[in-house]
Motif scaffolding. Sequence first.
Motif, mmCIF file in Angstrom:
data_model
loop_
_atom_site.group_PDB
_atom_site.id
_atom_site.type_symbol
_atom_site.label_atom_id
_atom_site.label_comp_id
_atom_site.label_asym_id
_atom_site.label_seq_id
_atom_site.Cartn_x
_atom_site.Cartn_y
_atom_site.Cartn_z
ATOM 1 N N GLY A 19 0.825 -1.185 0.102
ATOM 2 C CA GLY A 19 0.128 0.207 0.016
ATOM 3 C C GLY A 19 0.904 1.233 0.076
ATOM 4 N N GLY A 20 0.096 2.455 -0.272
ATOM 5 C CA GLY A 20 0.903 3.652 -0.105
ATOM 6 C C GLY A 20 1.189 4.274 -1.399
ATOM 7 N N PRO A 30 1.945 -15.469 0.594
ATOM 8 C CA PRO A 30 2.745 -14.332 -0.281
ATOM 9 C C PRO A 30 2.753 -13.241 0.379
ATOM 10 N N PHE A 31 3.974 -12.632 0.266
ATOM 11 C CA PHE A 31 4.422 -11.074 0.995
ATOM 12 C C PHE A 31 4.904 -10.292 -0.033
ATOM 13 N N TYR A 32 4.854 -8.888 0.155
ATOM 14 C CA TYR A 32 5.274 -8.085 -0.858
ATOM 15 C C TYR A 32 6.464 -7.240 -0.461
ATOM 16 N N GLU A 80 4.073 4.800 3.568
ATOM 17 C CA GLU A 80 3.006 5.624 4.065
ATOM 18 C C GLU A 80 2.110 5.092 5.098
ATOM 19 N N LEU A 81 1.324 3.991 4.687
ATOM 20 C CA LEU A 81 0.240 3.606 5.776
ATOM 21 C C LEU A 81 0.739 3.166 6.839
ATOM 22 N N MET A 93 -4.356 0.593 -6.215
ATOM 23 C CA MET A 93 -4.110 -0.096 -4.994
ATOM 24 C C MET A 93 -4.846 -1.029 -4.522
ATOM 25 N N PHE A 94 -4.392 -2.082 -3.564
ATOM 26 C CA PHE A 94 -5.366 -2.936 -2.793
ATOM 27 C C PHE A 94 -5.947 -2.207 -1.704
#
Length: 516
Positions: free
Chosen positions: A217-218, A234-236, A242-243, A454-455
Amino acid sequence: MSTVHLSEQEQLRREKLAELIMMGIEPYPAALFPVTHYSTEIREQFTEENKDQWTNVCLAGRLMSIRDMGKANFAVIQDGKGKIQVYIRRDDICPGEDKSLYDIVWKKLIDLGDFIGIKGFVFKTKTGETSVHVTELTLLGKSLRPLPVVKTAGDQTFDEVTDPEFRYRQRYADLIVNPGVKETFVKRSKMINSIREFLNNAGALEVDTPVLQSIPGGAAARPFITHHNALDVPFYLRIANELYLKRLIVGGFDWVYEFSRNFRNEGMDRTHNPEFTILEFYVAYKDYQWMMDTTEALLEKAAIDVNGNTEVVVGNNTISFKAPYRRVTIFEAIEEHTGFDVSRMNEEQLRSVCKQLNLPVEPSMGKGKLIDLIFGEKCEHHYIQPTFITDYPVEMSPLTKKHRDKPGLVERFELMINGKEIANAYTELNDPIDQRERFEDQVKLMERGDDEAMFIDHDFLRALEYGMPPTAGIGIGIDRLCMLLTGHVSIQDVLLFPQMRPEKVAGEKEEKEEKE
């Protein structure tokens, strides 16, 4: 099995290494070497009047040149601060009858690029060059690979290594042989320290937030995806912090900042690298107007701390960081440079404008992306001096508070310098219901094929529901700012190790051919 292919010089240096070991000389000693002085300190402070203070100096560095004079040599060593000439005489190094240490080791087995340690006294040569007369010499590290040849005379360089492939892939060698490269990264460090000092003195708190995120995000960007084995999900790699920083404002901090390492799985060019550094900070009870004033003060200070003044030369442009900076709305900018007033246009009308401007559009592009395309292609490059582009359409800014006076717009600015975006800032959206609707609009864009939309971050929405005070936030591209303050036009020149395609290992091709 692959074979290591050695050049003639590399093979010769390995033979010299073996000879040194046979003579009982350790080519890579582990003992402490007591450095007392650096080259620049000696050259700047030594005088004939204070020479009694320089009778016992000890310094170490890389051997960069040798001028053979038979029983004596002039050489140049390069330490962590600069270069200095040294005078090495056989009778000083080998005061007894046996001169073999000098004749064999120094004359035959020592190469350019080797690290040596010296002890001696400082003097001036007949030509007035400050030098060190060596009384003791120690080999500290044998170089097995010859340095690229660079011809210099005094402070002038006539054959500088300029091949980008070599310089970026072998930055360690680039730093050794190219004058000024180290200075770029010294200035980068000064710039970051200046910004950190500004923020700390203002009462901001430096924090760390996660690099691995379950939701990227962000920002609107394509993420790198990895897998968390322990959690089996899963990770990113983060595209922005920002968030998380805004969660801290919810939690009660009034001013937080982070120098964040971010990752975006997108293109590479002279101003984009997939791994980059950004500064983000968020301040409670402030707005984007306050943030413009603060940004001007921060950047003016950084320019002075790095270069001693507010002006820098980048290519053919002289840029002034002296506040205040010009402020222009995005609609004013588009009308000024295209002749079109897009402020009240819908999506179809914007597509028509793009067609008239010969700009290619995709079906997935919504109103925000179309306006961004027009500004980026037709306006951005005109803003050489620092300029705040303000008051964006709500469709372009899903995390930004709606404008208090202008319906359909948000309180946002981007700072343009030398034709590129350097910073992006908002009066932050703190209405959780409005924020949820904006996220849902992003999902609709994702369903149309926009892979940068964005998600929905449900945990961030939950944080906002606890209440977030009015807040101003900004992201400043540290790499791009460093380019400006050091006069570089390529982002690779301000990254110590920019991303490159993996290098083919020597012998790999031959091994593959043998298997086939």
